[in-house]
Scaffold this active site. Structure first.
Site, PDB file in Angstrom:
ATOM      1  N   ASP A   1      -8.720  -3.206   6.317  1.00 41.15           N
ATOM      2  CA  ASP A   1      -9.047  -3.180   4.890  1.00 41.15           C
ATOM      3  C   ASP A   1      -9.272  -4.579   4.335  1.00 41.15           C
ATOM      4  O   ASP A   1      -8.954  -5.583   4.986  1.00 41.15           O
ATOM      5  CB  ASP A   1      -7.947  -2.445   4.103  1.00 41.15           C
ATOM      6  CG  ASP A   1      -6.533  -2.873   4.506  1.00 41.15           C
ATOM      7  OD1 ASP A   1      -6.382  -3.922   5.152  1.00 41.15           O
ATOM      8  OD2 ASP A   1      -5.580  -2.157   4.168  1.00 41.15           O
TER       9      ASP A   1
ATOM     10  N   ASN B   1       4.502   3.391  -0.760  1.00 41.98           N
ATOM     11  CA  ASN B   1       4.128   4.756  -1.133  1.00 41.98           C
ATOM     12  C   ASN B   1       3.599   5.544   0.066  1.00 41.98           C
ATOM     13  O   ASN B   1       2.992   6.593  -0.091  1.00 41.98           O
ATOM     14  CB  ASN B   1       3.079   4.737  -2.260  1.00 41.98           C
ATOM     15  CG  ASN B   1       1.792   4.049  -1.837  1.00 41.98           C
ATOM     16  OD1 ASN B   1       1.637   3.667  -0.674  1.00 41.98           O
ATOM     17  ND2 ASN B   1       0.863   3.887  -2.758  1.00 41.98           N
TER      18      ASN B   1
ATOM     19  N   HIS C   1       1.308   4.563   2.238  1.00 37.37           N
ATOM     20  CA  HIS C   1      -0.103   4.393   2.614  1.00 37.37           C
ATOM     21  C   HIS C   1      -0.237   3.640   3.934  1.00 37.37           C
ATOM     22  O   HIS C   1       0.617   2.840   4.305  1.00 37.37           O
ATOM     23  CB  HIS C   1      -0.927   3.738   1.498  1.00 37.37           C
ATOM     24  CG  HIS C   1      -0.690   2.293   1.243  1.00 37.37           C
ATOM     25  ND1 HIS C   1      -0.955   1.700   0.023  1.00 37.37           N
ATOM     26  CD2 HIS C   1      -0.227   1.283   2.024  1.00 37.37           C
ATOM     27  CE1 HIS C   1      -0.678   0.421   0.083  1.00 37.37           C
ATOM     28  NE2 HIS C   1      -0.230   0.137   1.284  1.00 37.37           N
TER      29      HIS C   1
ATOM     30  N   GLU D   1      -4.357   5.542  -0.219  1.00 35.41           N
ATOM     31  CA  GLU D   1      -3.339   5.826  -1.223  1.00 35.41           C
ATOM     32  C   GLU D   1      -3.026   7.318  -1.277  1.00 35.41           C
ATOM     33  O   GLU D   1      -3.788   8.142  -0.752  1.00 35.41           O
ATOM     34  CB  GLU D   1      -3.861   5.358  -2.595  1.00 35.41           C
ATOM     35  CG  GLU D   1      -4.157   3.873  -2.664  1.00 35.41           C
ATOM     36  CD  GLU D   1      -2.887   3.024  -2.768  1.00 35.41           C
ATOM     37  OE1 GLU D   1      -1.911   3.274  -2.047  1.00 35.41           O
ATOM     38  OE2 GLU D   1      -2.888   2.089  -3.591  1.00 35.41           O
TER      39      GLU D   1
HETATM   40  C1  GLP Z   1      -0.974  -3.517   2.387  1.00 36.81           C
HETATM   41  C2  GLP Z   1      -1.970  -3.186   3.482  1.00 36.81           C
HETATM   42  C3  GLP Z   1      -1.369  -2.252   4.489  1.00 36.81           C
HETATM   43  C4  GLP Z   1      -0.016  -2.782   4.932  1.00 36.81           C
HETATM   44  C5  GLP Z   1       0.901  -2.876   3.765  1.00 36.81           C
HETATM   45  C6  GLP Z   1       2.307  -3.327   4.122  1.00 36.81           C
HETATM   46  O1  GLP Z   1      -0.851  -2.485   1.511  1.00 36.81           O
HETATM   47  N1  GLP Z   1      -3.159  -2.585   2.991  1.00 36.81           N
HETATM   48  O2  GLP Z   1      -2.252  -2.135   5.590  1.00 36.81           O
HETATM   49  O3  GLP Z   1       0.511  -1.894   5.866  1.00 36.81           O
HETATM   50  O4  GLP Z   1       0.313  -3.813   2.878  1.00 36.81           O
HETATM   51  O5  GLP Z   1       2.475  -4.679   3.905  1.00 36.81           O
HETATM   52  P1  GLP Z   1       3.809  -5.484   4.132  1.00 36.81           P
HETATM   53  O6  GLP Z   1       3.972  -5.609   5.612  1.00 36.81           O
HETATM   54  O7  GLP Z   1       3.553  -6.792   3.471  1.00 36.81           O
HETATM   55  O8  GLP Z   1       4.894  -4.719   3.497  1.00 36.81           O
END
Ligand code: GLP
Length: 264
Positions: A67, A137, A139, A144
């Protein structure tokens, strides 16, 4: 799903890096699906170490990121492209021509652009190993709650929870991205192997819903229950709300005994 619970976050990062390293050694021209986020930082640091100290060779590998924010100026320090360059690509020998990250500077014809990202994944032979983090959440990527479980790469608006989580990355008063280009749940489920990583107590509820909850679009990581080859590596804090921790530990022990290749 194989659920591996590690005592410490560092152990989780090492284990995830070991899995990627082993996959690259087995098949140097594999296609990796990559993620960003705090959980991934330590994994990339360990992969960089393995590259430097043990000569892990990424020169034939192809990568696709999950993403990217839409609306940030090119080179913005919070862009996922910047994250990937600084934490990983700048330090290893992935061929820049084989690096694919959704282009967050696209301003029109999103459907066409997203279809071309999907086509690039297909032309590369599909994702061999997809690494995922998970949002609070539930995702994965930026899929989402209420995303279609069959979704493909597309433009996706952020939920309030994601907007709140992202606020800390941006200066006060700075305009924050409200959406991203993300691969879909359908895209993720086509990867041959999937590794989901989660660390810290903030992820405990999402992890429990993803692994033990009902299959539901309100926790898109629960769609991983449909995939035949998912390894979840989580730390004790992220595992806190799982009801079946002892069972998962027994499964890992028996897997080590009878089908050790499942443990990479
Ligand atoms: C963002 C990304 C996800 C990732 C998530 C968790 O939302 N789009 O792909 O899994 O962050 O991030 P963190 O490891 O910083 O909690």
């Amino acid at each position: 799903m194989l659920v591996i619970i590690k005592n410490q976050r560092e152990e989780l990062e090492r284990e995830a890096a070991r899995i990627v390293a082993r996959a690259v050694r087995r098949n140097p021209s594999l296609t990796l699906g990559l993620a960003t986020g705090a959980t991934m930082r330590g994994v990339y640091a360990e992969l960089v170490r393995i590259h430097r100290e043990e000569g892990l060779d990424f020169s034939d590998a192809t990568t696709f990121n999950l993403d990217e924010y839409v609306g940030l100026p090119p080179g913005h320090p919070q862009s996922f492209r910047h994250f990937m360059m600084e934490n990983f690509f700048r330090h290893v020998n992935v061929n820049p021509l084989n690096i694919n990250i959704p282009d967050g500077t696209v301003r029109s014809n999103f459907d066409e652009y997203c279809a071309s990202y999907e086509a690039s994944i297909r032309n590369a032979g599909g994702i061999d190993l997809q690494i995922l983090g998970i949002g609070r959440n539930g995702h994965i990527g930026f899929n989402e709650p209420a995303s279609s479980l069959g979704s493909r790469t597309r433009l996706k608006a952020f939920s309030q929870e994601t907007l709140d989580d992202n606020r800390k990355f941006f200066a006060a008063g700075e305009e924050m991205p409200k959406c991203a280009i993300t691969v879909g749940i359908g895209t993720i489920l086509e990867a041959r192997h999937i590794v989901l990583l989660a660390a810290g107590s903030a992820k405990a509820r999402a992890v429990a819903r993803a692994i033990e909850g009902a299959l539901t679009a309100s926790c898109t990581a629960s769609a991983l229950q449909l995939h035949p080859d998912v390894t979840c590596i989580i730390d004790e804090e992220a595992a806190a709300e799982l009801a079946q921790k002892d069972y998962y530990r027994r499964v890992v022990e028996l897997t080590a005994q009878f089908t050790p290749s499942r443990l990479w």
